[in-house]
Motif scaffolding. Structure first.
Motif, PDB file in Angstrom:
ATOM      1  N   GLY A 243       7.508  10.007 -17.279  1.00  0.00           N
ATOM      2  CA  GLY A 243       7.695  10.044 -16.855  1.00  0.00           C
ATOM      3  C   GLY A 243       7.237   8.288 -15.868  1.00  0.00           C
ATOM      4  O   GLY A 243       6.445   9.011 -15.447  1.00  0.00           O
ATOM      5  N   SER A 244       8.589   7.368 -15.765  1.00  0.00           N
ATOM      6  CA  SER A 244       7.632   6.707 -14.886  1.00  0.00           C
ATOM      7  C   SER A 244       8.289   6.839 -13.442  1.00  0.00           C
ATOM      8  O   SER A 244       9.660   7.510 -13.585  1.00  0.00           O
ATOM      9  CB  SER A 244       7.567   4.737 -15.156  1.00  0.00           C
ATOM     10  N   ILE A 245       7.733   5.907 -12.141  1.00  0.00           N
ATOM     11  CA  ILE A 245       8.165   6.186 -10.630  1.00  0.00           C
ATOM     12  C   ILE A 245       9.172   5.414 -10.740  1.00  0.00           C
ATOM     13  O   ILE A 245       9.211   3.639 -10.964  1.00  0.00           O
ATOM     14  CB  ILE A 245       7.344   5.912  -9.751  1.00  0.00           C
ATOM     15  N   ASN A 246      10.451   5.754 -10.203  1.00  0.00           N
ATOM     16  CA  ASN A 246      12.438   4.371 -10.679  1.00  0.00           C
ATOM     17  C   ASN A 246      11.906   4.004  -9.274  1.00  0.00           C
ATOM     18  O   ASN A 246      11.318   4.059  -7.835  1.00  0.00           O
ATOM     19  CB  ASN A 246      12.891   5.209 -10.793  1.00  0.00           C
ATOM     20  N   ALA A 247      11.850   2.566  -8.983  1.00  0.00           N
ATOM     21  CA  ALA A 247      12.264   1.870  -7.911  1.00  0.00           C
ATOM     22  C   ALA A 247      13.742   2.409  -6.949  1.00  0.00           C
ATOM     23  O   ALA A 247      14.775   1.127  -6.818  1.00  0.00           O
ATOM     24  CB  ALA A 247      12.202   0.435  -7.875  1.00  0.00           C
ATOM     25  N   ARG A 248      13.118   3.371  -6.516  1.00  0.00           N
ATOM     26  CA  ARG A 248      14.616   3.770  -5.035  1.00  0.00           C
ATOM     27  C   ARG A 248      13.797   3.840  -3.811  1.00  0.00           C
ATOM     28  O   ARG A 248      13.118   3.852  -3.141  1.00  0.00           O
ATOM     29  CB  ARG A 248      14.698   4.481  -5.840  1.00  0.00           C
TER      30      ARG A 248
ATOM     31  N   ARG B  41       0.544  -7.428  -5.471  1.00  0.00           N
ATOM     32  CA  ARG B  41       0.537  -6.453  -6.086  1.00  0.00           C
ATOM     33  C   ARG B  41       0.106  -5.098  -5.542  1.00  0.00           C
ATOM     34  O   ARG B  41       0.976  -5.455  -4.390  1.00  0.00           O
ATOM     35  CB  ARG B  41      -1.088  -6.564  -6.412  1.00  0.00           C
ATOM     36  N   VAL B  42       0.087  -3.974  -6.002  1.00  0.00           N
ATOM     37  CA  VAL B  42       0.218  -2.729  -5.017  1.00  0.00           C
ATOM     38  C   VAL B  42      -0.214  -1.951  -5.255  1.00  0.00           C
ATOM     39  O   VAL B  42      -1.621  -2.103  -7.049  1.00  0.00           O
ATOM     40  CB  VAL B  42       1.721  -1.637  -6.035  1.00  0.00           C
ATOM     41  N   VAL B  43      -0.923  -1.068  -4.185  1.00  0.00           N
ATOM     42  CA  VAL B  43      -1.739  -0.917  -4.271  1.00  0.00           C
ATOM     43  C   VAL B  43      -1.777   1.307  -4.022  1.00  0.00           C
ATOM     44  O   VAL B  43      -0.607   1.127  -3.479  1.00  0.00           O
ATOM     45  CB  VAL B  43      -3.781  -0.811  -2.901  1.00  0.00           C
ATOM     46  N   VAL B  44      -1.991   1.726  -4.828  1.00  0.00           N
ATOM     47  CA  VAL B  44      -1.394   3.322  -5.024  1.00  0.00           C
ATOM     48  C   VAL B  44      -3.241   4.099  -3.813  1.00  0.00           C
ATOM     49  O   VAL B  44      -4.205   3.634  -4.677  1.00  0.00           O
ATOM     50  CB  VAL B  44      -1.481   3.697  -5.795  1.00  0.00           C
TER      51      VAL B  44
ATOM     52  N   LEU C 178       0.929  -1.278  -0.040  1.00  0.00           N
ATOM     53  CA  LEU C 178      -0.329   0.015  -0.098  1.00  0.00           C
ATOM     54  C   LEU C 178       1.196   1.521  -0.238  1.00  0.00           C
ATOM     55  O   LEU C 178       1.512   1.203   1.231  1.00  0.00           O
ATOM     56  CB  LEU C 178      -0.418  -0.003   1.347  1.00  0.00           C
ATOM     57  N   ILE C 179       1.038   2.056  -1.252  1.00  0.00           N
ATOM     58  CA  ILE C 179       1.561   3.037  -0.796  1.00  0.00           C
ATOM     59  C   ILE C 179       1.168   4.241  -1.285  1.00  0.00           C
ATOM     60  O   ILE C 179      -0.322   4.239  -1.545  1.00  0.00           O
ATOM     61  CB  ILE C 179       2.936   3.041  -2.226  1.00  0.00           C
TER      62      ILE C 179
ATOM     63  N   ILE D 222       2.685  -1.349   4.626  1.00  0.00           N
ATOM     64  CA  ILE D 222       2.441   0.315   3.819  1.00  0.00           C
ATOM     65  C   ILE D 222       3.844   0.773   3.914  1.00  0.00           C
ATOM     66  O   ILE D 222       5.275   0.256   4.289  1.00  0.00           O
ATOM     67  CB  ILE D 222       2.150   1.332   5.037  1.00  0.00           C
ATOM     68  N   GLU D 223       4.330   1.447   2.561  1.00  0.00           N
ATOM     69  CA  GLU D 223       6.021   1.496   2.771  1.00  0.00           C
ATOM     70  C   GLU D 223       6.254   2.472   1.389  1.00  0.00           C
ATOM     71  O   GLU D 223       5.820   2.667   0.702  1.00  0.00           O
ATOM     72  CB  GLU D 223       7.008  -0.199   1.520  1.00  0.00           C
ATOM     73  N   HIS D 224       7.076   3.210   1.934  1.00  0.00           N
ATOM     74  CA  HIS D 224       7.805   4.682   1.328  1.00  0.00           C
ATOM     75  C   HIS D 224       8.963   4.353   0.568  1.00  0.00           C
ATOM     76  O   HIS D 224       8.613   4.938  -0.782  1.00  0.00           O
ATOM     77  CB  HIS D 224       8.162   5.939   2.115  1.00  0.00           C
ATOM     78  N   SER D 225       9.225   3.465   1.617  1.00  0.00           N
ATOM     79  CA  SER D 225      10.800   2.680  -0.678  1.00  0.00           C
ATOM     80  C   SER D 225       9.877   1.493  -1.214  1.00  0.00           C
ATOM     81  O   SER D 225       9.742   1.288  -1.575  1.00  0.00           O
ATOM     82  CB  SER D 225      11.741   1.360   0.901  1.00  0.00           C
ATOM     83  N   MET D 226      10.190   2.526  -2.304  1.00  0.00           N
ATOM     84  CA  MET D 226       9.589   1.851  -4.028  1.00  0.00           C
ATOM     85  C   MET D 226      10.117   0.794  -4.320  1.00  0.00           C
ATOM     86  O   MET D 226       9.778  -0.323  -4.712  1.00  0.00           O
ATOM     87  CB  MET D 226       9.290   3.309  -5.066  1.00  0.00           C
ATOM     88  N   LYS D 227      11.199   1.016  -3.567  1.00  0.00           N
ATOM     89  CA  LYS D 227      12.090  -0.794  -4.376  1.00  0.00           C
ATOM     90  C   LYS D 227      11.767  -1.316  -3.280  1.00  0.00           C
ATOM     91  O   LYS D 227      11.600  -2.880  -3.939  1.00  0.00           O
ATOM     92  CB  LYS D 227      14.044  -0.469  -3.388  1.00  0.00           C
ATOM     93  N   VAL D 228      11.970  -1.678  -2.284  1.00  0.00           N
ATOM     94  CA  VAL D 228      11.109  -2.685  -0.958  1.00  0.00           C
ATOM     95  C   VAL D 228       9.564  -2.839  -1.656  1.00  0.00           C
ATOM     96  O   VAL D 228       9.360  -3.776  -1.534  1.00  0.00           O
ATOM     97  CB  VAL D 228      11.032  -2.281   0.196  1.00  0.00           C
ATOM     98  N   ALA D 229       8.716  -1.831  -1.503  1.00  0.00           N
ATOM     99  CA  ALA D 229       6.528  -2.113  -2.107  1.00  0.00           C
ATOM    100  C   ALA D 229       6.987  -2.337  -3.386  1.00  0.00           C
ATOM    101  O   ALA D 229       6.738  -3.585  -3.666  1.00  0.00           O
ATOM    102  CB  ALA D 229       6.350  -0.431  -2.336  1.00  0.00           C
TER     103      ALA D 229
END
Length: 249
Positions: free
Chosen positions: A244-249, A209-212, A39-40, A196-203
């Motif tokens: 552009g796209s969201i980077n996994a960082r 699945r990812v829910v925004v 959940l991001i 819940i994760e703020h780290s895109m890399k982890v999420a």
């Protein structure tokens, strides 16, 4: 949404207002057995309020919750825990003067604290890599290990669903990778995970699945690749100034 009995958790049209602010607005989420859902969303999106509703800390104004097909809307947190919902918190809430074993013992069902033995929670400690540290005082542990103790304590209640609130916050890359591996092992064992994760890399790396969420609403859900490229998600995080796209960082 599929039949409610097919899901570990089914959240249907849940809303919560605080005065003039709608923190959660008609959100639907479902999680299958053994599935990891991330959940991001930007700060203030309503993620923690939704966690509080699912775990029974907050009662929704509207909507329904089902756990393994059973309606559990509005049940208090102790009852939700009894029914199989475990949770960790963004801010670590351990008893620093107790050992790992004792902290985990507090969540163990059916075993009096005074008669607890290592064998009673050895499986939980093994799954989180804490067996050899069981007698250590929690307050003396490094941050990453204290996060693992929180996870072990949530698992001691034998949950069907575990809610992880920022589980890798404050961890270095090695610690975060170790915890993600532990979470994947839990899912393979049949436990459903909502994090819940703020780290895109982890999420993006951990979840099936990812829910925004944005401004209390569910904006979109899908695979990590689809979420990275979704223009609505890009706008919610970055505004219209950047494409552009969201980077996994």
């Amino acid at each position: 949404m599929s039949a409610k009995g097919e899901w570990t958790l089914a959240v249907s049209g849940v809303s919560k207002r605080y005065g003039g602010v709608t923190a959660v607005d008609g959100v639907d989420i479902s999680i299958q057995p053994g599935e990891i859902v991330a959940l991001i969303g930007p700060n203030g999106a309503g993620k923690t309020t939704l966690f509080n509703i699912i775990s029974g800390i907050v009662r929704p104004d509207r909507g329904e919750l089902y756990l393994q097909g059973k309606r559990v809307t509005g049940l208090p947190s102790w009852k939700m825990a009894e029914l199989g919902v475990g949770r960790t918190f963004q801010n670590i809430r351990l008893f620093a003067d107790l050992t790992i074993l004792e902290n985990v013992a507090l969540a163990r069902k059916g075993t009096p604290f005074s008669r607890l033995r290592l064998e009673d929670v050895k499986d939980v400690l093994s799954r989180t890599g804490l067996v050899d540290l069981a007698r250590q005082r929690t307050g003396a542990l490094p941050y990453g290990l204290r996060r693992k103790v929180e996870l072990a304590r949530a698992l001691a209640g034998q949950p069907k669903l575990i809610l992880l609130d920022e589980p890798t916050a404050g961890m270095n890359n090695a610690e975060a990778g170790d915890l993600v591996s532990a979470v994947r092992d839990l899912a393979q064992g049949g436990i459903s995970v909502l994090l819940i994760e703020h780290s895109m890399k982890v999420a993006m790396g951990a979840a099936h699945r990812v829910v925004v969420m944005s401004l209390g609403k569910k904006l979109v859900e899908g695979t990590a690749d689809a979420i990275r490229k979704d223009p609505n998600v890009i706008q919610a995080y970055l505004g219209e100034r950047r494409a552009g796209s969201i980077n996994a960082r």
